[in-house]
Design a protein around this motif. Structure first.
Motif, PDB file in Angstrom:
ATOM      1  N   LEU A 168       0.819  -1.214   0.000  1.00  0.00           N
ATOM      2  CA  LEU A 168       0.000   0.000   0.000  1.00  0.00           C
ATOM      3  C   LEU A 168       0.852   1.264   0.000  1.00  0.00           C
ATOM      4  O   LEU A 168       0.617   2.185  -0.794  1.00  0.00           O
ATOM      5  CB  LEU A 168      -0.928  -0.001   1.213  1.00  0.00           C
ATOM      6  N   GLY A 169       1.829   1.330   0.903  1.00  0.00           N
ATOM      7  CA  GLY A 169       2.658   2.525   0.992  1.00  0.00           C
ATOM      8  C   GLY A 169       3.546   2.701  -0.221  1.00  0.00           C
ATOM      9  O   GLY A 169       3.747   3.820  -0.706  1.00  0.00           O
ATOM     10  N   GLY A 170       4.089   1.594  -0.722  1.00  0.00           N
ATOM     11  CA  GLY A 170       4.933   1.678  -1.904  1.00  0.00           C
ATOM     12  C   GLY A 170       4.158   2.093  -3.137  1.00  0.00           C
ATOM     13  O   GLY A 170       4.619   2.927  -3.924  1.00  0.00           O
ATOM     14  N   ALA A 171       2.972   1.533  -3.319  1.00  0.00           N
ATOM     15  CA  ALA A 171       2.145   1.935  -4.457  1.00  0.00           C
ATOM     16  C   ALA A 171       1.770   3.409  -4.362  1.00  0.00           C
ATOM     17  O   ALA A 171       1.750   4.126  -5.368  1.00  0.00           O
ATOM     18  CB  ALA A 171       0.889   1.068  -4.517  1.00  0.00           C
ATOM     19  N   THR A 172       1.479   3.871  -3.151  1.00  0.00           N
ATOM     20  CA  THR A 172       1.144   5.285  -2.948  1.00  0.00           C
ATOM     21  C   THR A 172       2.295   6.194  -3.361  1.00  0.00           C
ATOM     22  O   THR A 172       2.083   7.292  -3.896  1.00  0.00           O
ATOM     23  CB  THR A 172       0.755   5.534  -1.482  1.00  0.00           C
ATOM     24  N   ALA A 173       3.537   5.733  -3.138  1.00  0.00           N
ATOM     25  CA  ALA A 173       4.730   6.514  -3.500  1.00  0.00           C
ATOM     26  C   ALA A 173       5.100   6.373  -4.971  1.00  0.00           C
ATOM     27  O   ALA A 173       6.068   6.989  -5.422  1.00  0.00           O
ATOM     28  CB  ALA A 173       5.902   6.070  -2.633  1.00  0.00           C
TER      29      ALA A 173
END
Length: 313
Positions: free
Chosen positions: A172-177
């Motif tokens: 989730l966090g990586g995709a957001t970045a």
């Protein structure tokens, strides 16, 4: 009222704003003092902790506040009294609640009733503050002159238990970045399908991508960062022997690291077990940035608190 209960509680623009603020606070640790007074922040700890307790306690103090540490074994939240009642008591006395706990439903109930910002300091399903620190670390070491703005398009590979909280938060966090996130894990320990679907939805907007594979080669090839985690997470009932048999092919060693891009960095949220999920020569080697990563918990969490407290209206 904004909370940070899982990584996708921040939009891509908001995540970038928090990370840029974290970089500024790392350069000038006392630039923001929203908790001067001091105002208290409740830091509730239901699970064993070192970095979470340390980084939030120091961070709240540097923001001018008082870190009120609460031992979950003594408080027995949800046993002696309900989560909702505890939240109502806390919300009348503190500026924010930080909770390291078990099931995600507990922190969601806290947020529903506290009336102040609530921060997930680790649950069984997510570890979003750790991933903010990891993104800050990746920006420092692989973002180039652009720093945080250089994150989109970078590739992060994660090896190990794809069903644990770190794998879910990396997705989730990586995709957001805007990262290309690859999870290398045995098929029987794949991430939850709904988390993968949500990460794919976010990646479609940010230009990132998501791959879940049982192939170490496919996960790591050309990656800018290679991350791993303990084989048995806190609260996981998997026996150590079973975990070793399952995850040994996903051990991060020099041979595996050589598959990544030249200059790729090694990430681990710690504590690490040398010889299990990662070999000592890799964890203690020149490509490891795990202690920068541990320090960056402080700066990322301070920025998050400043950001949340600025959105109370």
């Amino acid at each position: 009222m904004r909370h940070f209960l899982r990584d996708d509680d921040l939009s891509p623009d908001e995540q970038r704003e928090v990370l840029e603020l974290a970089a500024r606070l790392k350069a000038d640790r006392y630039a923001e003092r929203p908790l001067a007074g001091p105002r208290a922040v409740a830091i509730l700890l239901d699970k064993p902790t070192l970095r979470t307790q340390l980084s939030f306690a120091v961070g709240v103090s540097e923001l001018g506040g008082y870190p009120m540490l609460v031992d979950g074994r003594l408080a027995q939240i949800g046993v002696r009294e309900t989560v909702a009642d505890t939240a109502r008591v806390l919300g009348r006395q503190v500026a924010a609640v930080v909770w390291r706990t078990f099931d995600q439903s507990r922190i969601e109930e806290m947020a529903a009733h506290a009336g102040v910002p609530v921060v997930n300091a680790l649950t069984d399903q997510f570890h979003p503050c750790q991933v903010l620190a990891d993104l800050l670390t990746l920006a420092e070491h692989r973002g180039g002159p652009a720093g945080v703005a250089g994150l989109p398009g970078r590739t992060l590979a994660y090896l190990g238990d794809g069903a644990n909280n770190m794998a879910h938060s990396y997705l989730l966090g990586g995709a957001t970045a805007g990262l290309h996130v690859r999870v290398g894990t045995p098929a029987e320990r794949s991430p939850r399908p709904e988390i993968v679907a949500r990460a794919e939805e976010i990646a479609a907007l940010t230009g990132g991508s998501v791959v879940v594979t049982s192939s170490v080669q496919e996960a790591v090839a050309g990656a800018d960062a290679v991350a791993t985690d303990t084989w048995v997470s806190m609260g996981d009932a998997t026996a150590a022997e079973e975990a070793a048999a399952l995850f040994a092919p996903y051990r991060l060693d020099a041979r595996v690291l050589a598959l990544a891009a030249p200059g790729a960095v090694v990430l681990h949220c710690l504590p690490a077990y040398r010889g299990n999920e990662v070999t000592a020569d890799v964890l203690d080697g020149p490509q490891s940035v795990v202690f920068d990563e541990a320090e960056n918990r402080l700066h990322a969490q301070k920025a998050l608190l400043v950001w949340l407290l600025g959105r109370l209206s």
